[in-house]
Design a protein around this motif. Structure first.
Motif, PDB file in Angstrom:
ATOM      1  N   TYR A 130     -40.670  -9.913   2.087  1.00  0.00           N
ATOM      2  CA  TYR A 130     -40.779 -10.820   3.238  1.00  0.00           C
ATOM      3  C   TYR A 130     -40.289 -12.216   2.879  1.00  0.00           C
ATOM      4  O   TYR A 130     -39.542 -12.848   3.645  1.00  0.00           O
ATOM      5  N   TYR A 131     -40.676 -12.704   1.703  1.00  0.00           N
ATOM      6  CA  TYR A 131     -40.181 -14.013   1.263  1.00  0.00           C
ATOM      7  C   TYR A 131     -38.655 -14.008   1.143  1.00  0.00           C
ATOM      8  O   TYR A 131     -37.991 -14.996   1.480  1.00  0.00           O
ATOM      9  N   HIS A 132     -38.106 -12.894   0.674  1.00  0.00           N
ATOM     10  CA  HIS A 132     -36.650 -12.788   0.544  1.00  0.00           C
ATOM     11  C   HIS A 132     -35.976 -12.923   1.915  1.00  0.00           C
ATOM     12  O   HIS A 132     -34.974 -13.648   2.062  1.00  0.00           O
ATOM     13  N   LEU A 133     -36.533 -12.268   2.907  1.00  0.00           N
ATOM     14  CA  LEU A 133     -35.965 -12.337   4.254  1.00  0.00           C
ATOM     15  C   LEU A 133     -36.137 -13.727   4.865  1.00  0.00           C
ATOM     16  O   LEU A 133     -35.293 -14.177   5.645  1.00  0.00           O
ATOM     17  N   VAL A 134     -37.212 -14.417   4.496  1.00  0.00           N
ATOM     18  CA  VAL A 134     -37.382 -15.803   4.939  1.00  0.00           C
ATOM     19  C   VAL A 134     -36.284 -16.671   4.341  1.00  0.00           C
ATOM     20  O   VAL A 134     -35.680 -17.515   5.026  1.00  0.00           O
ATOM     21  N   GLU A 135     -35.987 -16.454   3.074  1.00  0.00           N
ATOM     22  CA  GLU A 135     -34.981 -17.279   2.402  1.00  0.00           C
ATOM     23  C   GLU A 135     -33.564 -16.978   2.874  1.00  0.00           C
ATOM     24  O   GLU A 135     -32.680 -17.847   2.794  1.00  0.00           O
ATOM     25  N   LYS A 139     -36.231 -13.989   8.624  1.00  0.00           N
ATOM     26  CA  LYS A 139     -37.630 -14.055   9.030  1.00  0.00           C
ATOM     27  C   LYS A 139     -38.137 -15.471   8.855  1.00  0.00           C
ATOM     28  O   LYS A 139     -37.494 -16.319   8.223  1.00  0.00           O
ATOM     29  N   SER A 140     -39.314 -15.738   9.389  1.00  0.00           N
ATOM     30  CA  SER A 140     -39.948 -17.048   9.246  1.00  0.00           C
ATOM     31  C   SER A 140     -41.440 -16.856   9.007  1.00  0.00           C
ATOM     32  O   SER A 140     -42.068 -15.964   9.611  1.00  0.00           O
ATOM     33  N   LEU A 141     -41.984 -17.693   8.171  1.00  0.00           N
ATOM     34  CA  LEU A 141     -43.424 -17.635   7.910  1.00  0.00           C
ATOM     35  C   LEU A 141     -44.233 -18.251   9.043  1.00  0.00           C
ATOM     36  O   LEU A 141     -45.445 -18.061   9.124  1.00  0.00           O
ATOM     37  N   ASP A 142     -43.552 -18.966   9.927  1.00  0.00           N
ATOM     38  CA  ASP A 142     -44.246 -19.674  11.003  1.00  0.00           C
ATOM     39  C   ASP A 142     -44.367 -18.868  12.293  1.00  0.00           C
ATOM     40  O   ASP A 142     -45.080 -19.284  13.212  1.00  0.00           O
ATOM     41  N   VAL A 143     -43.677 -17.743  12.395  1.00  0.00           N
ATOM     42  CA  VAL A 143     -43.709 -16.979  13.646  1.00  0.00           C
ATOM     43  C   VAL A 143     -45.033 -16.238  13.771  1.00  0.00           C
ATOM     44  O   VAL A 143     -45.643 -15.829  12.778  1.00  0.00           O
ATOM     45  N   PRO A 144     -45.492 -16.037  15.018  1.00  0.00           N
ATOM     46  CA  PRO A 144     -46.732 -15.273  15.217  1.00  0.00           C
ATOM     47  C   PRO A 144     -46.552 -13.832  14.730  1.00  0.00           C
ATOM     48  O   PRO A 144     -45.506 -13.212  14.930  1.00  0.00           O
TER      49      PRO A 144
END
Length: 302
Positions: A130-135, A139-144
């Motif tokens: 998940y962190y990889h996709l954020v970077e 993806k975003s860590l802020d989305v609901p």
């Protein structure tokens, strides 16, 4: 009349008396000196406590401490022998152990090196994916995500081992992408089967420790979630405060695992302990995990 003749005997008599007087005077002086000395020696204690304090200080001085014994060099930990002995003494469990120096070198494997049901230890792979996709911006860590945001779910999945958070994150990533990500870091992993070898889990931890899986900020965040989790009874319980532990445990239907990074100073090990038995997280199972951890902790302190 010749007066000189009569005066000489008188002078002699006077001289004799003078000498006698001198002898008596000397005797008296000697006697007075002796009496005075006796009085001084036996007289009352002086008003000042200075001498007494000096005496008490002198009497209170400890005897010279003996020279410290030469320190005995600590015997080197024979990791291979000790781990093999522990495994041999516990044949009732299926146990796989892998120890890897995070700074390099070949990992050392003991016991059963085949696949185990990974249980919740595999949540580290999901978090890293998940962190990889954020970077990469996907993806975003802020989305609901569920009732909270993705950042909350990542923390809940790792620190509190929430299965609900795990399912939400895996579904958001998508199983095909999760399999693809695992393969990109050298791990064969299918989330529907959830099988890993101890060596694969140790490799994930080693790459996480070295910063290969994500940027520095996310690496530190994930490692932080792996400290002071909701279950510190496994590997963390067998090390002292001088060693930092970042871990992910897993328990499911007889499988009791823990996978951790153990750090002391500049040294760091990745340790994966996978076990299976019929008793779950029993005191006997914990004792085996603690014994194995203790060997590694002692080796880390050398």
């Amino acid at each position: 009349m010749n007066t000189s003749g009569s005066s000489r005997p008188a002078a002699k008599s006077l001289n004799a008396r003078g000498k006698l007087l001198l002898v008596w005077a000397a005797t008296v002086l000697v006697l007075l000196g002796m009496v005075t000395a006796a009085v001084v020696r036996t007289g009352p204690a002086p008003r000042t406590d200075f001498l007494a304090s000096l005496q008490s200080q002198w009497e209170g001085q400890p005897e010279a401490a003996p020279a410290p014994a030469a320190s005995v060099p600590r015997a080197a930990v024979d990791v291979d022998t000790e781990i093999k002995r522990i495994l041999a003494e516990n044949p009732g469990y299926r146990v796989g152990v892998v120890l890897a120096d995070t700074h390099g070198g070949e990992p050392r494997s003991y016991g059963d090196g085949t696949e185990f049901v990974a249980a919740s230890t595999a949540k580290i792979i999901t978090a890293a994916a998940y962190y990889h996709l954020v970077e990469t911006g996907e993806k975003s860590l802020d989305v609901p995500l569920g009732s909270y945001d993705a950042a909350f779910q990542v923390k809940a999945m790792v620190n509190a081992s929430s299965n609900d958070a795990w399912l939400l994150l895996m579904e958001d990533i998508g199983y095909p992408k999760l399999i693809e990500y695992a393969a990109s870091i050298g791990i064969s992993y299918d989330p529907e089967q959830n099988l890993l070898t101890p060596a694969e889990m140790a490799e994930v931890l080693k790459q996480l420790s070295s910063g290969k899986l994500m940027n520095a900020e996310h690496t530190q965040e994930l490692l932080g979630y792996m400290q002071q989790t909701n279950n510190e009874r496994l590997i963390p319980a067998a090390v002292g405060p001088d060693i930092t532990v970042q871990h992910k445990y897993g328990e499911l239907e007889g499988y009791v695992h823990d996978a951790a990074l153990l750090s002391s100073g500049e040294r760091s090990y990745a340790l994966a302990i996978y076990t299976w038995g019929e008793d779950g997280e029993s005191e006997e199972r914990l004792a085996v995990i603690h014994q194995l951890t203790d060997v590694v902790a002692r080796a880390l302190r050398e």
